[in-house]
Write an enzyme that holds these catalytic residues in place. Structure first.
Site, PDB file in Angstrom:
ATOM      1  N   GLY A   1       0.830  -1.192   0.000  1.00  0.00           N
ATOM      2  CA  GLY A   1       0.000   0.000   0.000  1.00  0.00           C
ATOM      3  C   GLY A   1       0.867   1.245   0.000  1.00  0.00           C
TER       4      GLY A   1
ATOM      5  N   GLN B   1       2.757  10.024   1.222  1.00  0.00           N
ATOM      6  CA  GLN B   1       4.064   9.406   1.446  1.00  0.00           C
ATOM      7  C   GLN B   1       5.073   9.766   0.366  1.00  0.00           C
ATOM      8  OE1 GLN B   1       2.190   5.328   2.221  1.00  0.00           O
ATOM      9  NE2 GLN B   1       4.180   5.206   3.250  1.00  0.00           N
TER      10      GLN B   1
ATOM     11  N   CYS C   1       5.763  -0.052   7.302  1.00  0.00           N
ATOM     12  CA  CYS C   1       5.442   1.115   6.489  1.00  0.00           C
ATOM     13  C   CYS C   1       6.645   1.459   5.612  1.00  0.00           C
ATOM     14  CB  CYS C   1       5.093   2.290   7.400  1.00  0.00           C
ATOM     15  SG  CYS C   1       4.639   3.795   6.546  1.00  0.00           S
ATOM     16  N   LEU C   2       6.374   1.781   4.350  1.00  0.00           N
ATOM     17  CA  LEU C   2       7.468   2.166   3.457  1.00  0.00           C
ATOM     18  C   LEU C   2       8.158   3.447   3.920  1.00  0.00           C
ATOM     19  CD1 LEU C   2       5.830   1.338   0.000  1.00  0.00           C
ATOM     20  CD2 LEU C   2       7.571   0.033   1.229  1.00  0.00           C
TER      21      LEU C   2
ATOM     22  N   HIS D   1      -4.631   1.731   7.214  1.00  0.00           N
ATOM     23  CA  HIS D   1      -3.273   2.267   7.345  1.00  0.00           C
ATOM     24  C   HIS D   1      -3.058   3.409   6.348  1.00  0.00           C
ATOM     25  CE1 HIS D   1       1.210   1.664   7.929  1.00  0.00           C
ATOM     26  NE2 HIS D   1       1.197   2.288   6.746  1.00  0.00           N
ATOM     27  N   GLU D   2      -3.450   3.192   5.087  1.00  0.00           N
ATOM     28  CA  GLU D   2      -3.224   4.213   4.058  1.00  0.00           C
ATOM     29  C   GLU D   2      -4.114   5.435   4.263  1.00  0.00           C
ATOM     30  OE1 GLU D   2      -0.556   3.898   2.473  1.00  0.00           O
ATOM     31  OE2 GLU D   2      -0.292   1.785   2.919  1.00  0.00           O
TER      32      GLU D   2
ATOM     33  N   HIS E   1      -2.547   7.698   6.673  1.00  0.00           N
ATOM     34  CA  HIS E   1      -1.540   8.564   6.042  1.00  0.00           C
ATOM     35  C   HIS E   1      -2.184   9.823   5.475  1.00  0.00           C
ATOM     36  CE1 HIS E   1       2.273   6.476   6.292  1.00  0.00           C
ATOM     37  NE2 HIS E   1       1.731   5.345   5.841  1.00  0.00           N
TER      38      HIS E   1
END
Length: 174
Positions: free
Chosen positions: A46, A51, A92-93, A134-135, A138
């Protein structure tokens, strides 16, 4: 096509709140394509536009339970959550190599627009449900760290800073 730069914690852009997309045009579709390429190249499931430093309400994901189906959601919002909770290990990226167990709703109903501008609804559960939540966090300027107790957040932040210090030292010694 050039990959996008993923912001890394503690970059201030990660706490920014995204704005709704007003018009889905060629640039938005190109951004979504670049987001998918960037997410996949970084082995993520994701990615939110915030991000990559773009303050628009766009998220992309891979549905692992449906043969890695790609999903893009524009202006997503959760319209229903179940009270049933799952606790999963999230990464997380934007916070590479760090993970924590986070509580999320097991099932959600989310609505948004697809790349063609059509309204869609997705009933998600398990991994996809967690990923969407989660996204969307963000897009609201939240990280999974913000869902931890103050003590756990402090411990993880110290580990992140320690690793970043080691990485920076290695870069200087090259």
């Amino acid at each position: 096509m050039k990959l996008l730069n993923i912001l890394k914690y503690p970059h201030v852009g990660l706490t920014s709140i995204a704005k709704p997309v007003e018009k889905i045009n060629y640039e938005i579709k190109l951004l979504i394509n670049k987001m998918f390429l960037t997410m996949i190249a970084n082995k993520g499931i994701g990615l939110a536009a915030t991000q990559v430093g773009i303050l628009l309400q766009i998220i992309v994901m891979i549905d692992l339970e449906k043969k890695n189906k790609k999903i893009a959601l524009i202006n997503p919002s959760i319209i229903k959550k179940t009270n049933e909770i799952v606790i999963t290990k999230e990464g997380c990226l934007s916070i590479p190599q760090h993970y924590a167990y986070i509580k999320r709703s097991k099932k959600i109903l989310v609505k948004g627009l697809n790349e063609s501008g059509n309204e869609i609804q997705i009933q998600a559960e398990n991994t996809l449900s967690v990923c969407i939540q989660h996204e969307i966090d963000h897009l609201n300027g939240l990280l999974f760290l913000d869902r931890l107790s103050p003590l756990k957040k402090n411990i993880l932040e110290k580990k992140i800073h320690k690793l970043q210090k080691i990485i920076n030292e290695k870069k200087r010694n090259r």
